[in-house]
Design a protein around this motif. Structure first.
Motif, PDB file in Angstrom:
ATOM      1  N   GLN A  53       3.780  10.914  13.215  1.00  0.00           N
ATOM      2  CA  GLN A  53       3.222  10.000  12.226  1.00  0.00           C
ATOM      3  C   GLN A  53       4.361   9.154  11.647  1.00  0.00           C
ATOM      4  O   GLN A  53       4.932   9.492  10.615  1.00  0.00           O
ATOM      5  CB  GLN A  53       2.495  10.763  11.112  1.00  0.00           C
ATOM      6  CG  GLN A  53       1.313  11.569  11.625  1.00  0.00           C
ATOM      7  CD  GLN A  53       0.578  12.320  10.511  1.00  0.00           C
ATOM      8  OE1 GLN A  53       0.357  11.818   9.421  1.00  0.00           O
ATOM      9  NE2 GLN A  53       0.197  13.557  10.788  1.00  0.00           N
ATOM     10  N   TYR A  54       4.683   8.062  12.352  1.00  0.00           N
ATOM     11  CA  TYR A  54       5.768   7.219  11.880  1.00  0.00           C
ATOM     12  C   TYR A  54       5.304   6.355  10.724  1.00  0.00           C
ATOM     13  O   TYR A  54       4.288   5.669  10.814  1.00  0.00           O
ATOM     14  CB  TYR A  54       6.285   6.324  13.004  1.00  0.00           C
ATOM     15  CG  TYR A  54       6.974   7.096  14.090  1.00  0.00           C
ATOM     16  CD1 TYR A  54       8.090   7.863  13.807  1.00  0.00           C
ATOM     17  CD2 TYR A  54       6.497   7.074  15.393  1.00  0.00           C
ATOM     18  CE1 TYR A  54       8.717   8.594  14.799  1.00  0.00           C
ATOM     19  CE2 TYR A  54       7.118   7.795  16.396  1.00  0.00           C
ATOM     20  CZ  TYR A  54       8.232   8.550  16.092  1.00  0.00           C
ATOM     21  OH  TYR A  54       8.843   9.269  17.073  1.00  0.00           O
ATOM     22  N   MET A  55       6.050   6.392   9.668  1.00  0.00           N
ATOM     23  CA  MET A  55       5.738   5.577   8.498  1.00  0.00           C
ATOM     24  C   MET A  55       6.144   4.133   8.761  1.00  0.00           C
ATOM     25  O   MET A  55       7.135   3.890   9.458  1.00  0.00           O
ATOM     26  CB  MET A  55       6.566   6.052   7.306  1.00  0.00           C
ATOM     27  CG  MET A  55       6.251   7.439   6.841  1.00  0.00           C
ATOM     28  SD  MET A  55       4.822   7.401   5.758  1.00  0.00           S
ATOM     29  CE  MET A  55       3.825   8.654   6.543  1.00  0.00           C
ATOM     30  N   PRO A  56       5.422   3.180   8.181  1.00  0.00           N
ATOM     31  CA  PRO A  56       5.921   1.810   8.198  1.00  0.00           C
ATOM     32  C   PRO A  56       7.316   1.761   7.568  1.00  0.00           C
ATOM     33  O   PRO A  56       7.611   2.514   6.647  1.00  0.00           O
ATOM     34  CB  PRO A  56       4.918   1.065   7.319  1.00  0.00           C
ATOM     35  CG  PRO A  56       3.658   1.851   7.435  1.00  0.00           C
ATOM     36  CD  PRO A  56       4.101   3.280   7.550  1.00  0.00           C
ATOM     37  N   ILE A  57       8.169   0.912   8.131  1.00  0.00           N
ATOM     38  CA  ILE A  57       9.519   0.764   7.583  1.00  0.00           C
ATOM     39  C   ILE A  57       9.500  -0.457   6.683  1.00  0.00           C
ATOM     40  O   ILE A  57       9.501  -1.592   7.150  1.00  0.00           O
ATOM     41  CB  ILE A  57      10.538   0.567   8.721  1.00  0.00           C
ATOM     42  CG1 ILE A  57      10.361   1.671   9.774  1.00  0.00           C
ATOM     43  CG2 ILE A  57      11.955   0.589   8.172  1.00  0.00           C
ATOM     44  CD1 ILE A  57      11.222   1.451  11.018  1.00  0.00           C
ATOM     45  N   ASP A  58       9.474  -0.227   5.387  1.00  0.00           N
ATOM     46  CA  ASP A  58       9.302  -1.339   4.444  1.00  0.00           C
ATOM     47  C   ASP A  58      10.593  -2.118   4.216  1.00  0.00           C
ATOM     48  O   ASP A  58      11.673  -1.541   4.113  1.00  0.00           O
ATOM     49  CB  ASP A  58       8.803  -0.808   3.105  1.00  0.00           C
ATOM     50  CG  ASP A  58       7.387  -0.280   3.185  1.00  0.00           C
ATOM     51  OD1 ASP A  58       6.606  -0.807   3.989  1.00  0.00           O
ATOM     52  OD2 ASP A  58       7.069   0.661   2.428  1.00  0.00           O
ATOM     53  N   ILE A  59      10.428  -3.424   4.137  1.00  0.00           N
ATOM     54  CA  ILE A  59      11.543  -4.293   3.766  1.00  0.00           C
ATOM     55  C   ILE A  59      11.344  -4.690   2.310  1.00  0.00           C
ATOM     56  O   ILE A  59      10.323  -5.279   1.958  1.00  0.00           O
ATOM     57  CB  ILE A  59      11.564  -5.572   4.621  1.00  0.00           C
ATOM     58  CG1 ILE A  59      11.629  -5.222   6.111  1.00  0.00           C
ATOM     59  CG2 ILE A  59      12.713  -6.464   4.205  1.00  0.00           C
ATOM     60  CD1 ILE A  59      11.448  -6.438   7.018  1.00  0.00           C
ATOM     61  N   ILE A  60      12.320  -4.362   1.475  1.00  0.00           N
ATOM     62  CA  ILE A  60      12.143  -4.632   0.055  1.00  0.00           C
ATOM     63  C   ILE A  60      13.200  -5.620  -0.424  1.00  0.00           C
ATOM     64  O   ILE A  60      14.384  -5.459  -0.124  1.00  0.00           O
ATOM     65  CB  ILE A  60      12.278  -3.350  -0.773  1.00  0.00           C
ATOM     66  CG1 ILE A  60      11.700  -2.169  -0.033  1.00  0.00           C
ATOM     67  CG2 ILE A  60      11.670  -3.539  -2.143  1.00  0.00           C
ATOM     68  CD1 ILE A  60      10.250  -1.989  -0.087  1.00  0.00           C
TER      69      ILE A  60
END
Lengths: 357, 357
Positions: A340-347
């Motif tokens: 279950q790969y999490m989205p990789i957020d760009i902040i």
DNA sequence: CTGAAAGCGCTTACAG
DNA sequence: CTGAAAGCGCTTACAG
């Protein structure tokens, strides 16, 4: 009194019992794979279950059963940052949603700077008669020992934050580490058209933390790809294992003396705060800084402009999904997704307000 | 048979009934604010409920009650893109999680190019004896009329994707439009150190779609802020209301003739695919392109490099949260958060794989 | 205005 | 190996 609904009596244990000419107690035995049922009866009942596509009513099941399921959460404490606090909160949020189904949750927190504390807590989990465990395998060898013991006891476990390929975990929930590093490369590249970039790994035990190294590999892979076109970026790297403020500052000073032309920094974990603090003091430097995790200090530096991008790893969701995954497997008896790969957020400073963690 | 648990009989309707010296039927009447209870009895029971902090067991409640709650979802169909398909999927995912509680879901899809279809579907919802509705207020006037009718009928409604300030909706679930525009400004600024940027609004009815204009305002606000320092960016803008491929291409050609030095484009919705298609054909142009939404065509252009950034608005989560919010309010009787701003996701070619929508 | 009792769809001892 | 019956904590007619 209530009228019985006689029109659509087409599901349920009662209907199965009727069709099989047995009592519902026997049906229940088959549904739960309990023994004490003849093969003939079992087969017949299973066939009927297939036929009518029986789905047990989980409400009725949990209401009738007084059984309690106990889940353990084995993660670092949040002494240094609120990163692991978010995991805890996520796990507890999931717990509050499902506790009505007879779940209990227990936390086992260890110290990221102390292998022994991991061992102690892991032993406590094994001694605790649990039905499932969510863990962060921060210390590779110790974690491997622990999950081996889990396998022996048939205790299901779920990894969060980083995984341990080759073990029989129920699931991994967290970022795709290599690709998260690649994204770091891309973000640096948006700002740096050419020049030198420094990869910074900061952690007490860098051998153990190979998840940092997987990010580094991803970062290099991306940069090397773009270099095939223009060869505009040079990569340097530094590992810092003494994590005091002063030691980090000294290490960076040494590095910048050797490479005064470094124009961008990629820090492979939430320690980007230390690099930000350092760069902030050298008021003349205007370099690009990319790192990980929405912890309070990092967010301050992001808003201030010292950090350009933070990569978010959704710790809260990791904790949440860890518990719900256990629930799906242990209580609901459903198949769960193994990776279950999490989205990789760009902040950035402009969207940080909408991300809690 | 089962032994009764006599040790902790401290909650539940039975205990309340015992303490109040009434039957559990009367307790039930008070809990659900049904009439036919004397004030004295009601007060006494309510006091006991307070005292023991009674929390009804929702499992038992739903199991015993055969009542069905019907929710309606009033959103655009997915004829042109899969953006609204994601909303639908999210709503259905939530539905599958809670249908065991006696919920029914019905979809009412309208055509974004046809106001009348919205009216027709809205009327169908009002005639349908629903207990809650999730809607996208795509046509401002028509939506206002609809929610006024909902208020009259005490039919709770939740906005998704864009809101209508000033109405008594249960909640808004979607992006903060102004800040989403600001983020667009920041993303353009990462790549464009100086030059001209074109804001592109593409929609059949731009007056009605004022949510595009709120994004434009946010974009301008951010750029103007940075211009106070260096004044390096000039903004042009174009509204395109004829949405055929050819009309869009012609409009852009006209615009570029006037401003041949445009170096970046900000498209305020998923129509960025049209601009990408156009730019793709002018192979000499190497401009920055930022737009909205992870629809299939956009993702292709992102991977190809024509689009630099897509801003994600979490359509699937919007649909999901719309339904669960209704559930929390209508079934569980809980307070719901009025403004549920979704994270504004930044998507690049490197992290797109981890975002489903 | 109020209560006794059946029922929701399961699980759990207990008796055979 | 199998079944009858009570019970989980509520809700719902029905009778008064």
């Amino acid at each position: 009194m209530k009228k019985k609904n006689t029109t659509q009596e087409l599901s349920g244990v009662k209907e199965i019992a009727r069709r099989a000419n047995v009592s519902i107690a026997t049906v229940d035995r088959v549904i739960h794979n309990r023994k004490g049922v003849s093969d003939a009866t079992r087969d017949k009942i299973n066939q009927i279950i297939e036929e009518i596509g029986f789905q047990p009513n989980i409400l009725a099941s949990r209401l009738a059963s007084k059984k309690i399921n106990r889940f353990a959460v084995l993660i670092p404490n949040a002494r240094e940052t609120d990163y692991w606090e978010a995991h805890r909160k996520g796990a507890e949020r999931a717990y509050h949603e499902i506790k009505q189904y007879g779940i209990q949750l227990e936390l086992f927190l260890f110290d990221l700077n102390d292998k022994q504390s991991f061992k102690t807590q892991a032993t406590a989990v094994l001694d605790g008669a649990f039905h499932g465990v969510v863990l962060a395998p921060s210390f590779v060898d110790e974690a491997r020992e622990f999950v081996t013991a889990c396998e022996l006891r048939k205790l299901p476990f779920v990894f969060i934050n980083s995984d341990m390929p080759g073990t029989k975990g129920l699931a991994y929930i967290g970022p795709h580490l290599f690709k998260s590093g690649r994204l770091g490369g891309q973000l640096v590249r948006f700002g740096l058209k050419q020049g030198k970039v420094l990869i910074v790994n900061i952690s007490k035990e860098i051998d153990a933390y190979h998840h940092l190294l997987r990010k580094e590999e991803g970062f290099r892979a991306y940069i090397e790809e773009t270099n095939r076109k223009d060869n505009h970026i040079q990569i340097e790297k530094i590992d810092i294992t003494n994590t005091t403020d002063k030691a980090i500052a000294d290490a960076l000073t040494g590095c910048l003396k050797q490479h005064p032309d470094i124009a961008a920094f990629f820090v492979t974990n939430s320690r980007v705060r230390n690099v930000a603090k350092y760069l902030d003091r050298q008021s003349d430097i205007q370099s690009i800084l990319v790192g990980y995790d929405l912890i309070a200090e990092n967010v301050d530096f992001l808003k201030k402009g010292t950090i350009d991008f933070l990569i978010g790893q959704k710790p809260e969701e990791q904790g949440y999904a860890g518990i719900t995954t256990l629930f799906q497997h242990v209580i609901a008896g459903k198949e769960v997704t193994k990776e279950q790969y999490m989205p990789i957020d760009i902040i950035t400073s402009e969207n940080v307000a909408f991300y809690k963690n």
